[in-house]
Design a protein around this motif. Sequence first.
Motif: not given
Length: 753
Positions: A623, A646, A721
């Motif tokens: 990511v 991502a 994330g």
Amino acid sequence: MVEMSKFAQSDAYVASLIREVENLPPAMHAMGRRGFLKLSTLGGAGLVLAFHLPSGKAAAAEAPKVINAFVRISPDNVVTVYSKGPEIGQGIKTAFGLIIAEELDADWKTVMVEQARVNPKVYGNQSAGGSTSIPRGWDQLRQAGAGAKAMLIAAAAKSWGVPASECMAQDSAVRHKTSGKSATYGELADAAAKMPVPDVATLKLKTRAEYRLLGKRYSGVDNAKVVTGQPLFGIDVQVPGMVYANYTKCPAVGGKVKNYNREALMKMPGVIDVFAIEGNGKPVEVMPGVAIIANSTWAAFKAKNALKVEWDESGASKDSSSVAAARAKEIALKFPENPSVNLGNVDAAFAKAAHVVDAYYDYSFVSHAPLEPMNSTAWWHDGVMEIWSPTQAANNALPMVADLVGVPEDNVIVHQMRCGGGFGRRLMNDYMVEAAAIALKLKTPVKLQWKREDDFAHDFYRPGGFHQLKGAVDKNGELDAWQEHFITYTTDGKTEVAGGNFSGNLPNTTLAPNVRRATSMMPLMTPTGPWRGPRDNAQVFVNQSFMHELSTAAGRDHVQFLLDVVNRDVPELRLKPGPNINFNKNRASGVIKLCAEKAGWGKKRPKGTGLGIAWAFSYGGHVAEAVELSVDDKKHITVHKMIVVADVGPVINLSGAENQAQGGAIDGLSTAMGLEISMEEGRIQQANFGNYPVLRIRSAPPVEVHFIQSDFTPTGLGEPGLPPLAGALGNAIFAATGVRVRSMPLSKLGYTI
């Protein structure tokens, strides 16, 4: 209300739960022990394709047919799929349903997804944490769907007298290509349930190009119930005849009850009983405390407010954040003599370096702060401890509760409720074990409900940490040396606290020919544990910020600097391939490049505005994230946009994946800006959201999400994330102001948002 049915209260029901794994279909008895054991290891899941409900009413012709542990089909062609993992807001209930439905070739419009019972003997691991639910369940769930489909096709082929190879399944129906005959799954379910369980080696799983369901957008299967306030959560549970409880522990971990004002509390309205529990001294199970039993949660809380306890704190925590911070700076002055990593010749690299950079970074403890405070409902009856709990790891609680109660694990029944947030907090089951300990002393079901203040005072916090760094770039502007002294905490003097060890993901982002790393530890009694993106959630901030310091010192373009580093060949530092470890430098390069492109890297920006970028390989995901912001002369930050790119393999549910990426980035921003847990004399200083300022909606910026889909085993998105955001934020502040931030939260440095 979530009410327990009369059937659920019966001894027969309890017995059937305990013995359900023993009730195998005739085909399984014919296989013999060796064949059974071979099949039962499918995906590490236990009895995946072998599980059927007992004979009797459940096997009646008009009843739904259980094809395997995950699939039930009713005559009206409704397919019910069981999600084995806990739903904590990460969308796993929907994703698991889609994975099974894809291989089953079911019509999603007629698929229902229900929460499976907690039974590791049937389903294998039923926990959720570390973004492992998807990669751990990927093959198991696909095989369950494909196996059920094979049995349906076999049933149709036998009925029509045709080869199974001439039949195809689609949209919950089987068709014979030549004759045109067709039958719905509902029509075939009875016969399919009697078919031999297929060998997993014969199952043909789909390729990504063959997906009909996966990768599209779907609303969460519980969304309508959530937004209309339907009872799904542990806090909603209502069992007939139950009472309500709260449990008060010493504010400093390790304290014991000396005296308390029981007589006064017993006179309060609604109070039924008040008693002390000695506990076993384990923060993850039952610490000493006082239980208040009442006829309502409100009455229990009112009594708690009036509770006065004299604590024996002779063995309690004296932890102090301010003392630890001062001590860490002293420790950082001297690099340890025995580094854990010592690659190349770091001293020689520093001696010949074109640029050497030193920096000291720190970050605070933080709380999980889920919206739903800890709770569990427990009922001790008929030699069985039955529990309704919003837990991330019910399977881990089974032996704890069994040991506490003194019964076999089969006599502990846990109903998995939806969690109102977890972020790692509900991997610990102390609140469940506490409920069981209280239920043992009662003759009725009891709901234990913590207050918000209990959550803050008795969390398993993300540990704070300190990093003394020194790096070198050579005359060509290449990263040549990396030295890192990590100062963390220990409870036993030997190993780091939970969540406080060095991240094994980071060597992939700092590939240098000369590397030296060492760890020093300070004593701590305050419990710690996994927090969203354990270790990476803070250490990536340090890593990616210092990488930016080095590229800036070298006068290099930062994106190209990152790409050069990630593509270097330093095999000694590379992660070794394994489950959920799919690091690939091409995937890393791909997310960095696309993130830079989408963020408009290299474009000129107004004065006071900056763009920062950072990336991470975290919990199987690659990511990269970018933050564009402006900073005024009062240190007020306005975040204009955030970009998340991502590569987590094939996306299961695009809507859910975007939600997780956006949520992770916003959570990362919230944590970096203002979240801090501090302690003095062992007591947590933050009691509620009033002094733990989680980011408000008005300050949440737009988050743009992009996925690079690949054919690697998919990973989850709950963790990956979050980690890059803080580094991108800090780098953007430097780009806008020329001021480097090396401490989290940024509010300690005077920044606001």
